[in-house]
Design an enzyme around this catalytic site. Sequence first.
Site, PDB file in Angstrom:
ATOM      1  CE  LYS A 186      -4.319  -1.958   1.711  1.00  0.00           C
ATOM      2  NZ  LYS A 186      -5.414  -1.926   2.677  1.00  0.00           N
TER       3      LYS A 186
ATOM      4  CG  ASP B 140      -8.809   0.251   2.710  1.00  0.00           C
ATOM      5  OD1 ASP B 140      -9.493  -0.619   2.147  1.00  0.00           O
ATOM      6  OD2 ASP B 140      -7.578   0.137   2.886  1.00  0.00           O
TER       7      ASP B 140
HETATM    8  P1  NAP Z   1      -1.151  -2.456  10.717  1.00  0.00           P
HETATM    9  O1  NAP Z   1      -0.923  -1.178   9.990  1.00  0.00           O
HETATM   10  O2  NAP Z   1      -0.043  -3.443  10.829  1.00  0.00           O
HETATM   11  O3  NAP Z   1      -1.642  -2.074  12.219  1.00  0.00           O
HETATM   12  C1  NAP Z   1      -1.823  -3.082  13.174  1.00  0.00           C
HETATM   13  C2  NAP Z   1      -2.520  -2.481  14.408  1.00  0.00           C
HETATM   14  O4  NAP Z   1      -2.802  -3.574  15.294  1.00  0.00           O
HETATM   15  C3  NAP Z   1      -1.653  -1.496  15.188  1.00  0.00           C
HETATM   16  O5  NAP Z   1      -2.484  -0.534  15.786  1.00  0.00           O
HETATM   17  C4  NAP Z   1      -1.016  -2.412  16.239  1.00  0.00           C
HETATM   18  O6  NAP Z   1      -0.592  -1.745  17.399  1.00  0.00           O
HETATM   19  C5  NAP Z   1      -2.177  -3.307  16.557  1.00  0.00           C
HETATM   20  N1  NAP Z   1      -1.738  -4.554  17.171  1.00  0.00           N
HETATM   21  C6  NAP Z   1      -1.160  -5.621  16.553  1.00  0.00           C
HETATM   22  N2  NAP Z   1      -0.882  -6.575  17.458  1.00  0.00           N
HETATM   23  C7  NAP Z   1      -1.276  -6.098  18.675  1.00  0.00           C
HETATM   24  C8  NAP Z   1      -1.263  -6.620  19.998  1.00  0.00           C
HETATM   25  N3  NAP Z   1      -0.762  -7.850  20.272  1.00  0.00           N
HETATM   26  N4  NAP Z   1      -1.780  -5.868  21.003  1.00  0.00           N
HETATM   27  C9  NAP Z   1      -2.286  -4.640  20.740  1.00  0.00           C
HETATM   28  N5  NAP Z   1      -2.336  -4.085  19.504  1.00  0.00           N
HETATM   29  C10 NAP Z   1      -1.831  -4.806  18.482  1.00  0.00           C
HETATM   30  O7  NAP Z   1      -2.369  -3.275  10.099  1.00  0.00           O
HETATM   31  P2  NAP Z   1      -3.652  -2.683   9.347  1.00  0.00           P
HETATM   32  O8  NAP Z   1      -3.396  -2.617   7.894  1.00  0.00           O
HETATM   33  O9  NAP Z   1      -4.074  -1.447  10.057  1.00  0.00           O
HETATM   34  O10 NAP Z   1      -4.724  -3.863   9.551  1.00  0.00           O
HETATM   35  C11 NAP Z   1      -5.257  -4.148  10.841  1.00  0.00           C
HETATM   36  C12 NAP Z   1      -6.312  -5.235  10.715  1.00  0.00           C
HETATM   37  O11 NAP Z   1      -7.407  -4.752   9.942  1.00  0.00           O
HETATM   38  C13 NAP Z   1      -5.838  -6.503  10.013  1.00  0.00           C
HETATM   39  O12 NAP Z   1      -6.359  -7.609  10.716  1.00  0.00           O
HETATM   40  C14 NAP Z   1      -6.448  -6.417   8.630  1.00  0.00           C
HETATM   41  O13 NAP Z   1      -6.704  -7.696   8.069  1.00  0.00           O
HETATM   42  C15 NAP Z   1      -7.752  -5.704   8.949  1.00  0.00           C
HETATM   43  N6  NAP Z   1      -8.300  -4.958   7.799  1.00  0.00           N
HETATM   44  C16 NAP Z   1      -9.577  -5.238   7.411  1.00  0.00           C
HETATM   45  C17 NAP Z   1     -10.122  -4.544   6.330  1.00  0.00           C
HETATM   46  C18 NAP Z   1     -11.527  -4.855   5.886  1.00  0.00           C
HETATM   47  O14 NAP Z   1     -11.852  -4.588   4.725  1.00  0.00           O
HETATM   48  N7  NAP Z   1     -12.391  -5.343   6.755  1.00  0.00           N
HETATM   49  C19 NAP Z   1      -9.369  -3.573   5.662  1.00  0.00           C
HETATM   50  C20 NAP Z   1      -8.066  -3.312   6.108  1.00  0.00           C
HETATM   51  C21 NAP Z   1      -7.538  -4.019   7.177  1.00  0.00           C
HETATM   52  P3  NAP Z   1       0.920  -1.189  17.523  1.00  0.00           P
HETATM   53  O15 NAP Z   1       0.941   0.109  16.788  1.00  0.00           O
HETATM   54  O16 NAP Z   1       1.139  -1.047  18.990  1.00  0.00           O
HETATM   55  O17 NAP Z   1       1.813  -2.229  16.899  1.00  0.00           O
END
Ligand code: NAP
Length: 283
Positions: free
Chosen positions: A75, A112
Site C-alpha cells: 500500500k 478503504d
Molecule cells: P497495521 O498497519 O499493521 O496495524 C496493526 C494495528 O494492530 C496497530 O495498531 C497495532 O498496534 C495493533 N496490534 C497488533 N498486534 C497487537 C497486539 N498484540 N496488542 C495490541 N495491539 C496490536 O495493520 P492494518 O493494515 O491497520 O490492519 C489491521 C487489521 O485490519 C488486520 O487484521 C487487517 O486484516 C484488517 N483490515 C480489514 C479490512 C476490511 O476490509 N475489513 C481492511 C483493512 C484491514 P501497535 O501500533 O502497537 O503495533
Amino acid sequence: MDEQRQAAVPGAIAAVLGWPVAHSLSPKLHGFWLREQNLDGSYLGLPVAPDAFEAGVRGLVATGFRGVNVTVPHKLAALQIADAVDAAAQAIGAVNTLVFGDDGRILGRNTDAYGFLNNLTDAGVDVAAGPAMIIGAGGAARAAVHALLSAGCPRLYLTNRTPEKAVGLREGMADDRIHVLPFNTLNSLPDDIVLLGNTTSLGMAGKGTLDVTLTGLPSDAWVHDIVYVPLETPLLRAARRLGLRTVDGLGMLLHQAVPAFEAFFGRQVTVSDALRNHVLGRE
Ligand code: NAP
C-alpha cells in the site's frame, strides 16, 4: 458518476496484487459482479513480491490492464508509484487501488475509508450522532479515522498499544476532534460513545484477543470490528451477548471494492446479500 466511467470496456482486465495473495477474497467478489453484470472482463489474483512491485505494475499498464487493487505489503509502494492520488489516499497516506489511464498515467486511490463508512451506514450507524472510539493506529485505523471525521463524527477517541503511533496519527490528521487516550482506557471506556471500532489485528484467527471491558458502554452503542476472519470475533461475540449492536468487518471489504469495480469495469454495482453469501461460500 459520469458517462465515461459508466461505459463498460469489453475484455477489461484488473487484478489484486499481494504477497501472498492466495487468501484474498477480491477475485471472488469482483468475479461475482462481472457475472452479475454479464460483463466480458476478468479479475485476477497476482502474487507479486515487494521487489517486483514497480516492474510488475508498469508491465500491467503496458499490457492494457485497467488497474489493480493492492494489499499487504504494497500500500505504501502503490502511493509512491502513482502519478496522482485522490484526497482520501493523500489524507490516509496509503493507496489500495491503482487506476490506469488510457494515457498510461497511474491514479492512486484509497477506497478503504469509503468501505469503512459505507459498511457502517449500511448497518444503520449514524456516525455523526456522537463520539466514536477507534482502537489501533495502523493503516486501517487511518482509513477509519479519516472516514469518521469526514462524515461528521463530533469527537473521536483514539487508543493504541504503542501510544506514539496514535499521537502521530492525530498530528498527521491535524484535527482537534481526535483525543488520544491511554491503552488501559479499554478497561474503562468513555460512557458517551456511540461507536467502538477495533482496527487492530487482534481478534483475527491465530492472533491474540483484544482485552476490552464493554460493560460501561451505553446500551444503544454500536461495536464494530474490521477483522472478518472469523466473521464474529471475540469482541463482537462479547458485545452481542451484552445486547449491544454489532457490525462485522466483511462489509468493509465488500464496500471498498465498489469504487474500484466501477473504475476498472465502468459499471455501478452494489453490495447485496447475494454478494455477501457468495463471498462466504454460503450459496
Ligand atoms: P497495521 O498497519 O499493521 O496495524 C496493526 C494495528 O494492530 C496497530 O495498531 C497495532 O498496534 C495493533 N496490534 C497488533 N498486534 C497487537 C497486539 N498484540 N496488542 C495490541 N495491539 C496490536 O495493520 P492494518 O493494515 O491497520 O490492519 C489491521 C487489521 O485490519 C488486520 O487484521 C487487517 O486484516 C484488517 N483490515 C480489514 C479490512 C476490511 O476490509 N475489513 C481492511 C483493512 C484491514 P501497535 O501500533 O502497537 O503495533
